[in-house]
Scaffold this motif. Structure first.
Motif, PDB file in Angstrom:
ATOM      1  N   THR A  40      -2.001  -4.552   2.719  1.00  0.00           N
ATOM      2  CA  THR A  40      -2.124  -3.669   1.558  1.00  0.00           C
ATOM      3  C   THR A  40      -1.489  -2.318   1.837  1.00  0.00           C
ATOM      4  O   THR A  40      -0.753  -1.772   1.008  1.00  0.00           O
ATOM      5  N   ARG A  43       2.200  -2.504   1.743  1.00  0.00           N
ATOM      6  CA  ARG A  43       2.658  -2.580   0.357  1.00  0.00           C
ATOM      7  C   ARG A  43       2.688  -1.208  -0.302  1.00  0.00           C
ATOM      8  O   ARG A  43       3.630  -0.868  -1.018  1.00  0.00           O
ATOM      9  N   VAL A  44       1.659  -0.429  -0.038  1.00  0.00           N
ATOM     10  CA  VAL A  44       1.597   0.908  -0.645  1.00  0.00           C
ATOM     11  C   VAL A  44       2.777   1.754  -0.164  1.00  0.00           C
ATOM     12  O   VAL A  44       3.476   2.389  -0.962  1.00  0.00           O
ATOM     13  N   VAL A 116      -1.683  -4.946  -4.848  1.00  0.00           N
ATOM     14  CA  VAL A 116      -2.641  -3.906  -4.471  1.00  0.00           C
ATOM     15  C   VAL A 116      -3.531  -3.569  -5.667  1.00  0.00           C
ATOM     16  O   VAL A 116      -4.760  -3.516  -5.556  1.00  0.00           O
ATOM     17  N   THR A 120      -7.476  -4.432  -5.985  1.00  0.00           N
ATOM     18  CA  THR A 120      -8.426  -3.326  -6.119  1.00  0.00           C
ATOM     19  C   THR A 120      -9.366  -3.581  -7.287  1.00  0.00           C
ATOM     20  O   THR A 120     -10.585  -3.455  -7.165  1.00  0.00           O
TER      21      THR A 120
END
Ligand SMILES: Nc1ncnc2c1ncn2[C@@H]1O[C@H](COP(=O)(O)OP(=O)(O)OP(=O)(O)O)[C@@H](O)[C@H]1O
Ligand SMILES: [Mg+2]
Length: 629
Positions: A40, A43-44, A116, A120
């Protein structure tokens, strides 16, 4: 400018508190930047790099455009030479590439970040849902379910909007503004950068203030929408009651009252939006005119080319595009923060009944149940149980009888730990139920409640709910013991019959038997029947009673009963009145004593509620209502 509003039915009053927005956003951070998921976080980071890449490419577009125009100008004005033609071709290709790159980067960024965002949302929704189930019965009785699910729904939608708008609209636009101002400064002079900056800043400020003012309409819209919705749901849930009293008109008026407030707020919201749009266009047009005027005078003075003129124009238009949505984005973000805050507040609600730190699982030996000086009231101002003492020895059966409202069902709620006692103790095999985990306690206690509510699913599902993974044969055995198997088999769809919302398609007695079946299937160490057969006719009741005796043989059993004839076998009978045990003993002892129990008994015998008078004698008693002694 925040205004407090009247409490909305579902969400409770909106209580603005300083730092609320930040707190709401901060509560999301662990999900977007989780310590336990490297994927994650990668990815951010990649999404952010793509974001910057897209914006840089975007800033290059007008530059290539300008150079292409400058290269073409002499050709267009007639001074063409053969070699010059190839240069703008390269520039045009570069222009196209820059555009495509910007677009591709933006799409890639969305694709990379989608996981993501969605993860979330899923994680937050799940933890809120779990939390709602962990909250106390008191909380749920005070809340409207419709309002809760809407809070959950709006909250999750808010997360998506926040991530999308904040990360992919606000931040990129700010990056672009900075880049463009920088480029203008470098290419021309500070004045261009300043004019652009002032225009954009004025635009943003104007949007900010007007949007902030508009938010009140939106909030009223939301609140009135919630009110209208809960009113409609409540009214429709009470469909039968509405008909009983012919109150359709009254219901419609109540609903329309809520709709009217919504209408008014919605109209004002729309009108203020028009005002916002007009002002925004005016500011941008003015800025555009000033900058183009500066460029034109630059051309006249010979310091700027035609390409430069187009360049500044393109930059402003390019900036204007995302800014155009700034009002919507700002409002959405504010709205999302409010929604998110409502959801976060749900998460912050105390559990009331929580496991002690380090609570051990309940250790069952014989399952002796003991109430020791138990006092309790739902509201501290109104005590319900005023010192209740009794013991159900392991494997024995104790019955509780008494008038309606005496506190009998309250005892079952305390045993299940829906509430904690205010004084005294509830012990199972010597362990205070507050010291053991709720999960283990509830696994050991099986309740057939006074009012059974079923899931809107099949009969099979509802019975099998008693034990996850029960086989069809086990479900059928339980159904036979609860005397519901034959009834189910007579239905056209058998066990696959849908029972309707809350089980409304079944009669009261059928629902009770489904509830008995699923508790039999659960097979707990302690059984609690709260008027479990009150909705049945005496004949069916007698047959089930025999089976219930079978099921509860050797099992600690607490029976709350309305018809005394169903409890004559109990090892001890308690007469509960106004929260106190006023008599106790075996059936014959109590009769001999000639007290409240004996009086009750003879009254029920007279009215034909005893077994001695045959199955069909007398009118069916009203469940749960016992004549005062
Ligand atoms: N959630 C609640 N909040 C406040 N008061 C409650 C709540 N539940 C029950 N009461 C009150 O507590 C008292 C005892 O209720 P309880 O359900 O234990 O009665 P009961 O003896 O089971 O009566 P019945 O025979 O009618 O089922 C009642 O007067 C009721 O109004
Ligand atoms: Mg009751």
């Amino acid at each position: 400018m925040r205004r407090s509003l009247p409490p909305s039915a579902g969400d409770g009053p909106f209580q603005p508190r300083p730092g609320g927005d930040l707190a709401a956003i901060r509560s999301l951070l662990p999900y977007v930047w989780p310590r336990d998921s490297l994927e994650t976080r990668v990815r951010v980071v990649v999404a952010m790099l793509l974001l910057v890449g897209a914006k840089v490419a975007n800033v290059y577009v007008p530059i290539f455009y300008k150079h292409a125009i400058d290269a073409l100008t002499p050709i267009a004005s007639g001074g063409a030479s053969g070699a010059a033609v190839t240069i703008p071709l390269g520039l045009i290709i570069a222009y196209g590439l820059a555009r495509v790159t910007s677009l591709v980067f933006a799409e890639l960024r969305d694709a990379v970040f989608a996981t993501v965002a969605q993860r979330t949302i899923r994680r937050v929704a799940l933890s809120v849902f779990r939390h709602l189930h962990a909250l106390s019965l008191r909380f749920h009785l005070e809340r409207q379910t419709g309002g809760l699910t809407r809070s959950l729904e709006r909250g999750t939608r808010a997360i998506e909007a926040l991530l999308r708008y904040a990360l992919f609209s606000i931040v990129p636009t700010l990056v672009e503004i900075a880049l463009v101002c920088g480029v203008l400064w470098a290419l021309f002079d500070g004045w261009f950068a300043l004019a652009t900056f002032v225009t954009v800043a004025g635009y943003i400020l104007y949007t900010f203030f007007v949007s902030e003012w508009r938010i009140q309409f939106r909030r009223v819209m939301n609140d009135t929408d919630s009110v209208a919705n809960t009113k409609a749901i409540d009214s429709l849930l009470n469909y039968e009651t509405v008909k009983y009293f012919g109150n359709e008109e009254h219901e419609a008026r109540r609903y329309d009252g809520a709709l009217q407030s919504y209408e008014k707020a919605a109209v004002r919201s729309q009108q203020s939006l028009s005002l916002l749009n007009v002002g925004q266009s005016a500011i941008i047009s003015l800025g555009l005119a000033v900058v183009m005027g500066m460029a034109a005078s630059g051309i006249v003075r010979g310091t700027m080319s035609l390409g430069d003129f187009v360049l500044v124009n393109t930059y402003l238009l390019q900036l204007y595009q995302p800014l155009n949505f700034f009002g919507v984005v700002y409002r959405e973000i504010k709205q999302s923060l409010t929604d998110l805050e409502a959801m976060v507040k749900l998460l912050a609600v105390d559990r009331e009944v929580a496991d002690r730190p380090g609570a051990a699982p309940l250790a069952i030996a014989g399952a002796e149940l003991r109430f020791e000086g138990v006092e309790f009231g739902y509201d501290p101002r109104r005590p319900i149980l005023k010192g209740v003492d009794f013991t159900v020895p392991a494997g024995r059966t104790v019955a509780i009888v008494g008038p309606s409202g005496a506190g009998k069902s309250t005892i079952s709620r305390l045993l299940f730990r829906f509430y904690d006692v205010s004084a005294g103790r509830v012990l199972i095999d010597g362990q205070d139920i507050r010291d053991v985990t709720q999960a283990s306690l509830r696994a050991s206690v099986g309740i057939v409640p006074q009012d059974t509510v079923l899931f809107n699913d099949t009969v099979f599902y509802n019975i099998a709910y008693g034990r996850a993974g029960a086989s069809p044969a086990e479900v059928e055995r339980a159904a036979r013991l609860a005397h519901i198997h034959d009834f189910i088999m007579a239905l056209p769809d058998g066990y696959q019959t849908m029972v309707g919302e809350r089980g409304l398609k079944l009669s009261g007695g059928e629902k009770q038997r489904v509830a008995i079946a699923r508790t039999i299937l659960k097979n707990p160490a302690i059984l609690l029947f709260d008027e479990a057969t009150s909705a049945l006719d005496t004949h069916t009741e007698r047959e089930i009673q025999a089976n219930l005796r079978e099921v509860s043989r050797g099992r600690t059993t607490l029976v709350i009963a309305h018809r005394l004839s169903t409890v004559i076998d109990a090892d001890e009978i308690l007469v509960l009145e106004a929260g106190r045990v006023i008599e106790r003993g075996r059936h014959l002892e109590l009769l001999a004593a000639g007290g409240a129990y004996a009086a009750l008994w003879s009254r029920q015998q007279e009215s034909g509620q005893g077994f001695g008078q045959g199955p069909d004698s007398g009118p069916a008693p009203i469940p749960g209502v016992l004549a005062p002694t």
